[in-house]
Design a protein around this motif. Sequence first.
Motif, PDB file in Angstrom:
ATOM      1  N   GLY C 245       0.841  -1.193   0.000  1.00 53.22           N
ATOM      2  CA  GLY C 245       0.000   0.000   0.000  1.00 53.22           C
ATOM      3  C   GLY C 245       0.875   1.242   0.000  1.00 53.22           C
ATOM      4  O   GLY C 245       2.100   1.153   0.127  1.00 53.22           O
ATOM      5  N   SER C 259      -7.613   5.313  -8.441  1.00 53.49           N
ATOM      6  CA  SER C 259      -7.570   4.394  -9.590  1.00 53.49           C
ATOM      7  C   SER C 259      -8.717   4.629 -10.566  1.00 53.49           C
ATOM      8  O   SER C 259      -8.647   4.214 -11.722  1.00 53.49           O
ATOM      9  N   SER C 274     -10.982   5.082   4.549  1.00 49.75           N
ATOM     10  CA  SER C 274     -10.063   4.043   4.043  1.00 49.75           C
ATOM     11  C   SER C 274      -9.863   2.930   5.066  1.00 49.75           C
ATOM     12  O   SER C 274      -9.592   1.794   4.699  1.00 49.75           O
ATOM     13  N   GLN C 279     -12.139  -0.406   0.140  1.00 55.28           N
ATOM     14  CA  GLN C 279     -12.302  -0.593  -1.306  1.00 55.28           C
ATOM     15  C   GLN C 279     -12.964   0.608  -1.990  1.00 55.28           C
ATOM     16  O   GLN C 279     -13.075   0.643  -3.205  1.00 55.28           O
ATOM     17  N   ILE C 282      -9.478   3.779  -4.019  1.00 57.64           N
ATOM     18  CA  ILE C 282      -8.173   3.130  -4.065  1.00 57.64           C
ATOM     19  C   ILE C 282      -7.188   4.026  -4.788  1.00 57.64           C
ATOM     20  O   ILE C 282      -7.478   4.535  -5.874  1.00 57.64           O
ATOM     21  N   TYR C 286      -2.183   1.130  -7.017  1.00 59.72           N
ATOM     22  CA  TYR C 286      -2.216   0.098  -5.982  1.00 59.72           C
ATOM     23  C   TYR C 286      -3.402  -0.827  -6.210  1.00 59.72           C
ATOM     24  O   TYR C 286      -4.404  -0.438  -6.792  1.00 59.72           O
ATOM     25  N   GLN C 287      -3.252  -2.070  -5.695  1.00 59.73           N
ATOM     26  CA  GLN C 287      -4.348  -3.022  -5.770  1.00 59.73           C
ATOM     27  C   GLN C 287      -5.200  -2.857  -4.517  1.00 59.73           C
ATOM     28  O   GLN C 287      -4.654  -2.627  -3.447  1.00 59.73           O
ATOM     29  N   GLY C 288      -6.490  -2.983  -4.664  1.00 58.71           N
ATOM     30  CA  GLY C 288      -7.338  -2.854  -3.481  1.00 58.71           C
ATOM     31  C   GLY C 288      -7.360  -4.125  -2.674  1.00 58.71           C
ATOM     32  O   GLY C 288      -8.310  -4.896  -2.728  1.00 58.71           O
TER      33      GLY C 288
END
Lengths: 533, 211, 315
Positions: C245, C259, C274, C279, C282, C286-288
């Motif tokens: 993160g 995103s 957050s 989710q 985001i 970065y990936q959630g």
Amino acid sequence: MNANPSTVSYLEDKKGIWNWLTTVDHKKIGLMYLVLILGSFLVGGILAMLVRLELISPGEDFYSADTYNRFFTMHGVVMIFLFIIPSIPAALGNFVLPLMVGAKDVAFPRLNLASWYVYVVGLLLAFWALLYGGVDTGWTFYTPYSSEIQGPVAMIGLAVFILGFSSILTGLNFIVTIHKLRLPGITWFNMPLFLWGMYATAIIQILATPVIGITMVLLLFERLSGIGIFDPSMGGDPVLFQHFFWFYSHPAVYIMILPAMAIVSELISTFSHKKIFGYKAIAYSSVAIALISFLVWGHHMFTSGQSRFAAMVFSFLTFGVAIPSAIKVFNWLATLYKGSISLETPMLYGLSFLFLFTIGGLTGLFLGTLAVDVHLHDTYFVVAHFHYVMFGGTVVAFIGGLHYWWPKMVGKMFNETWGKIGAVLVFLGFNFTFMPQFIAGFRGMPRRYYTYGEEFTVYNVLSSLGAFLLGIAFVIVGINLVMSLINGKKASKNPWKSLSLEWETQTPPITENFEVDPVITHGPYDYDKVEVQ
Amino acid sequence: MSSSFHVAHHFSDAEQQRESAKLGMWVFLLTEILLFGGVFVAYAVFRVWYPDMFYNAHKALDVTMGTVNTAVLIVSSLTVALGIREIQLGRQKQCTRYLLATIVLACVFLVIKYFEYAHKIHLGQLPGKFYTFDGIAGTNPHVFFSIYFLLTGIHAFHILIGISLLTWVMIKNMKGHFSAQYFTPVEITGLYWHLVDLIWIFLFPLLYLIG
Amino acid sequence: MKTFIDWLMPESASTISPQVDAITYFIFAVSLLFFFIIVVGMIHFVIKYRRQEKLEKTSGVDHNTALEIVWTAIPTVLLVVMFVWGFRVYLDMSIAPKDSLEIKVTGQKWFWTFTYPNGYVSPGELVVPLNQPVKTLISSKDVIHSMFVPAFRIKMDALPNRYTVAWFEATKEGTFPLYCTEYCGTSHSKMLATVKVLPYDQYLKWLDDASSSMDGADPVALGEKIYARNACNTCHSIDGSSMIGPSWRNIWSSSQNLSDGSSVVVDENYIRESILYPQKKIRAGYQGVMPSYQGLLKENEIEGVIAYIKSLEDK
């Protein structure tokens, strides 16, 4: 070269790439498998080196955790589905099996070629997924992790499904060939033990592989359309996936080890120049192992909350597999007694197998014992154990078998000195790599760890150094075999003085295998009755 | 060798060739049974977990259509068996007729299946996350439809393969490839077709007749 | 021999450990014996029966019923001993005593939380009383994990759709590592926790303090504590480097791209959101993958985290 076309070797007969790709000759198909299988072994080996490279020190060293997870996953997938499972049956078995029964080919030659193409499709798909970023699920694809994460899991799943199909077709061909194409005079108890091993293997291929097939189909649908069979948030059960997966994958361990045992029976007998001890015991124990192997899958799940009763049954049956395995080892040992033992390269691999498989088998006892398995499950002990069985067992036997039949396959002898050096280095490198992992496991180091505590450093450093030695050993083995193609001495008809039928035809064999159907006058192990020329 | 014309080079005679082909098909059928076995196990597990939901959900299936389809497949098994008998007696024309009848029945099966599917898709009685119907009491009714579509879908796929095989065999027969001496492909295709029928005989009560 | 045994297995700190170790050594001894017989036999035969110059016919002996019965029967007996012994100890380790202290263990990518009977949630540290049976009810919030405490010789999977049970009775004071042993993704190898064994009165005091100590502390210090305690540090750095993160350094009141293409100013509301609904927004790049901390953090703890992030600004 003999001018008479009927004695032209299969390698000289009908040359050209197109002829190879459309051939139905089991020997050529075996070689075509061999090339791809060795290529896969190389890729899997490089991935293993990368894994060991990262683990040479405790922290984060060369690449990220995600990369590491992809490397060990793809190492497992490539080694198991592309290399070990097809290695002995599809490559060596395809070449040798029809020769051993005195047939001109396998029962369904076109199906045999088809199975090669199916394998190629699976291989391309797997490598495509690898280039596409690979997956990080571990080769076991446990749900719900595998059904949730991003990446080409569906592609790998499809590849495994397709590769399984290829494996089924090979097994089917072998069963029918052994049943129907044996020459008159080759009875069930008068055929080489290699065939018993292949037969037992084929039973598992036929009966277990479709289950991994349907499991992969379910996983595929799970990912593509959320059917919810394995998804706990939709009322499904992730543990059901484990049952399905291991119902195939435990027998698959025997798809890997039975052919290895089959080769070792040939090696020990040939190079001891002695009648195999306990023929029927070895033959029946192969079939016993194949059948019991279907009933022990639960021993991979002792800590997944299964009932105590189930755990007891699976533990009990697991010990049931240990007995026929032990019997085999004792029989090989007894075969050495009063033999005439020659330590040529293939035999070194055979003896290596005995040593390493014994360790692999004995360490299995710790894992079959319920209370001890709870401690050792999913630690490096397990990693070491299955490498001793699959690598120390299967791969070593495969390389031994490859050296043994190499002259028959290519018509050339490899350099014996370098062959021996390679065999010894493989043995040393292997133990160096995996022995320390047993200790790391006993002391509690979990598997699939990208970083680890300082207290495990020494075992990992040793293991990584061993792995590099093992890598070098295989480079030597590879170069030696390749060099033999270039400047090897021409191989004679029967360089190892074996009584098995495949050595009675010329080297390399003609396309039809035998000029005339051979007349069977002795068994494959009658070293007490027949003087070998 | 009476019919060496049909014997591949690696067989010593026609009998060995025929025996091999038959054994090969039997072994293949074992594989097929294990393949379906996986989904049957999933069926068993979820039925034990959700017995009431399974009972409620199965009422959404049309027993009449299912029964008709069962009859269609049983008759098709008979026609293919008669086809094999005819070719054994060397009557190619009659054999073709029976094979054609089998193909037609297989198509009828698929058409009925199509209507069943269309109706369920219309109502939203679909697998997993596509399930939108809300007239079925019990937990997780989508699981029933996941298994229903998987089992019948994979079965329908086998019917399609069966139709292709039957068509191929029928065309070869019309070209005069088969005779009373050589009819192995007809025979093993028939074996395959019997298995496809047999699996339906298990599917039908398990899905349509939960009591 | 004692030293070798101590060296082979990790520290033994539960009532079940010595029992497991005893079987381990039994199997080890049996294995060594058989290994010795096989390898020495092999080497002996290879040397004694090396091929001489001339290749001759060899003995045709291919069976010996008495020998075969012996080498089947002896291993069978030994295997039965292993099986029965292993199963009995397994029964002991899987059936928790009735008066056990119950603690809920929850695995989640990639940290552990331990919920005590009084409702206190301890993240990353399982504190247990000495000489008292403890029953852990294990489950997972996402994928499969597995709780492994080598010193206690226990291991049990954490499944997302049911509770599994493991129990132990600690026999030694001290801290012991707890690992995740079921592969669960990126930070699997960092999904660690510690088990701390305290005498019963100290345990009670700890629980009492821990349950209340978080109230009224300095918010920044509290936030810093939570940063470590709730394993925020697995994914978020405080030195500006990007991990799984985004880093927490110098993000306060900055504008960040999301995103979905929009942007957001990092303020109290954004951080609170957050933490509770990771989710929703985001950060770009970065990936959630962050789990929700709803129910895991109290109101004053969330405020502590906010205060801590505020403090991570280079002046």
